[in-house]
Write a protein that holds these residues in place. Structure first.
Motif, short mmCIF file in Angstrom:
data_model
loop_
_atom_site.label_atom_id
_atom_site.label_comp_id
_atom_site.label_asym_id
_atom_site.label_seq_id
_atom_site.Cartn_x
_atom_site.Cartn_y
_atom_site.Cartn_z
N VAL A 59 4.70 -11.87 -5.34
CA VAL A 59 4.70 -11.00 -4.14
C VAL A 59 4.92 -9.73 -4.48
O VAL A 59 4.67 -8.63 -3.82
N GLU A 60 6.10 -9.49 -5.10
CA GLU A 60 6.87 -8.25 -5.62
C GLU A 60 5.77 -7.55 -6.38
O GLU A 60 5.33 -6.35 -6.00
N GLN A 61 4.89 -8.20 -7.18
CA GLN A 61 3.99 -7.39 -8.01
C GLN A 61 2.74 -7.01 -7.27
O GLN A 61 2.20 -5.96 -7.30
N LEU A 62 2.35 -7.92 -6.20
CA LEU A 62 1.36 -7.67 -5.29
C LEU A 62 1.58 -6.42 -4.46
O LEU A 62 0.76 -5.50 -4.23
N ILE A 63 2.87 -6.20 -3.83
CA ILE A 63 3.11 -5.16 -3.19
C ILE A 63 3.31 -3.66 -3.95
O ILE A 63 2.78 -2.74 -3.61
N ARG A 64 3.87 -4.03 -5.17
CA ARG A 64 4.00 -2.58 -5.99
C ARG A 64 2.75 -2.32 -6.44
O ARG A 64 2.34 -1.13 -6.51
N VAL A 65 1.76 -3.20 -6.89
CA VAL A 65 0.53 -2.79 -7.39
C VAL A 65 -0.39 -2.06 -6.15
O VAL A 65 -1.26 -1.11 -6.69
N ASN A 66 -0.47 -2.86 -5.01
CA ASN A 66 -1.45 -2.45 -4.16
C ASN A 66 -1.06 -1.47 -2.94
O ASN A 66 -1.67 -0.87 -2.41
N LEU A 67 0.45 -1.54 -2.68
CA LEU A 67 0.99 -0.65 -1.73
C LEU A 67 1.67 0.52 -2.23
O LEU A 67 2.07 1.41 -1.62
N GLY A 68 2.35 0.46 -3.43
CA GLY A 68 2.96 1.30 -4.21
C GLY A 68 4.54 1.33 -4.21
O GLY A 68 4.99 0.36 -3.49
N ALA A 71 6.13 2.02 -0.55
CA ALA A 71 6.06 1.12 0.47
C ALA A 71 6.96 -0.16 -0.15
O ALA A 71 7.73 -0.73 1.09
N TYR A 72 6.88 -0.43 -1.23
CA TYR A 72 7.70 -1.77 -1.94
C TYR A 72 9.27 -1.41 -1.44
O TYR A 72 9.84 -2.43 -0.81
N LYS A 73 9.68 -0.20 -1.54
CA LYS A 73 11.31 -0.09 -1.05
C LYS A 73 11.41 -0.32 0.28
O LYS A 73 12.44 -0.79 0.74
N GLU A 74 10.44 0.36 1.16
CA GLU A 74 10.76 0.35 2.61
C GLU A 74 10.68 -1.40 2.88
O GLU A 74 11.41 -1.82 3.75
N LEU A 75 9.61 -2.03 2.24
CA LEU A 75 9.64 -3.52 2.80
C LEU A 75 10.87 -4.40 2.06
O LEU A 75 11.25 -5.46 2.84
N ARG A 104 -1.83 2.23 -0.02
CA ARG A 104 -0.76 2.92 -0.47
C ARG A 104 -0.16 3.85 0.74
O ARG A 104 0.93 4.32 0.78
N LYS A 105 -0.87 4.29 1.84
CA LYS A 105 -0.67 4.84 2.71
C LYS A 105 -0.11 4.17 4.25
O LYS A 105 -0.09 4.69 5.35
N ILE A 106 0.09 2.57 3.88
CA ILE A 106 0.38 1.90 5.13
C ILE A 106 1.62 2.26 5.66
O ILE A 106 1.75 2.16 6.98
N MET A 107 2.56 2.89 5.29
CA MET A 107 3.87 3.39 5.99
C MET A 107 3.77 4.56 6.86
O MET A 107 4.59 5.00 7.50
N GLU A 108 2.54 5.29 6.63
CA GLU A 108 2.17 6.34 7.57
C GLU A 108 1.55 5.93 8.77
O GLU A 108 1.48 6.66 9.74
N HIS A 109 1.12 4.69 8.86
CA HIS A 109 0.57 4.12 10.28
C HIS A 109 1.59 3.52 11.13
O HIS A 109 1.82 2.36 11.57
#
Length: 254
Positions: A59-68, A71-75, A104-109
């Motif tokens: 899961v950690e790898q999935l978030i870092r690769v796809n969300l950046g 976003a990983y730090k925020e999650l 990677r722009k998910i936290m802008e939404h």
């Protein structure tokens, strides 16, 4: 029926629950619940999650690769919160990211409820961690170990570990989180780590060195000597140093 994944309130446990929910309900409805911190709901089927480092790393790898990384730090910070809905917020944020052209722009939404929730929880954890970086006090025990007790609302030890390890690289120190019953342990010239399942000996942690007692006495005398009675402002003091942080600060002890 909605599947609810029950997990332990740890990063490994929550990531493992997200892994199972993501694998089985990527397109559907699922919920994450922390054991001992949930209200039973109707029309839900509960299943305990078998946590593992393999699931957590995936899961950690999935978030870092796809969300950046941002976003990983925020999650990650959101999952350290005391809020019972943190697992759901992170899981639904990941689902929402799949709908975006640039995930990677998910936290802008922030118009999405789950993203707004993650943002709120992350800020709360970061703010508390910042406060404890300022307010943590160490006492030198007779065995030479620097020891501190804290009672944070959120699980902030991993947020402050690097700061104190960098500040005291040549010291042996421990920070005990009384709220979550976990130690942050640092051995000189070594990386820090977390330790669960242990409690400090009351006798040992109150057996401080003579030099520590001397410095505490000097500090309290200095504190009272420079005080100007006519300019005391308790309300202003509470704004800069809230009362809840003072219980574990030696300068406020008897």
């Amino acid at each position: 029926m909605t599947d609810v994944y029950l997990c332990c309130d740890t990063i490994t446990g929550l990531y493992s629950a997200i892994y199972d929910a993501w694998r089985e309900h990527r397109e559907g409805e699922a919920k994450i619940a922390v054991q001992g911190n949930m209200e039973p709901e109707l029309f839900c089927e509960y299943q305990e999650v078998k946590e593992s480092q393999k699931k957590a790393r995936a899961v950690e790898q999935l978030i870092r690769v796809n969300l950046g990384e941002e976003a990983y730090k925020e999650l990650y910070y959101a999952l350290l919160s005391k809020d019972a809905g943190k697992g759901n917020a992170v899981f639904w944020t990941m689902q929402e990211a799949r709908k975006l052209k640039d995930s990677r722009k998910i936290m802008e939404h922030l118009d999405h409820p789950a993203v707004a929730k993650v943002f709120e929880l992350s800020r709360n954890v970061a703010n508390e961690a910042h406060c404890f970086i300022e307010f943590i006090r160490f006492r030198e025990l007779k065995n030479g170990i620097l020891f501190s007790e804290i009672a944070p609302k959120n699980q902030i030890l991993t947020c402050i570990g690097e700061h104190f390890a960098d500040r005291f690289p040549l010291e042996n120190f421990m920070i005990f989180d009384k709220t979550h019953q976990v130690f942050l342990v640092h051995k000189e010239k070594s990386p820090w780590y977390l330790l669960w399942g242990e409690v400090p000996s009351e006798e040992a942690i109150h057996c401080v060195s003579d030099k520590e007692l001397e410095y505490e006495k000097l500090w309290k005398n200095f504190f009272h000597t420079i005080a100007i009675e006519e300019r005391k402002n308790p309300a202003c003091q509470r704004n800069h140093l809230p009362i809840r942080y003072r219980a574990d600060m030696p300068e406020f002890g008897e």
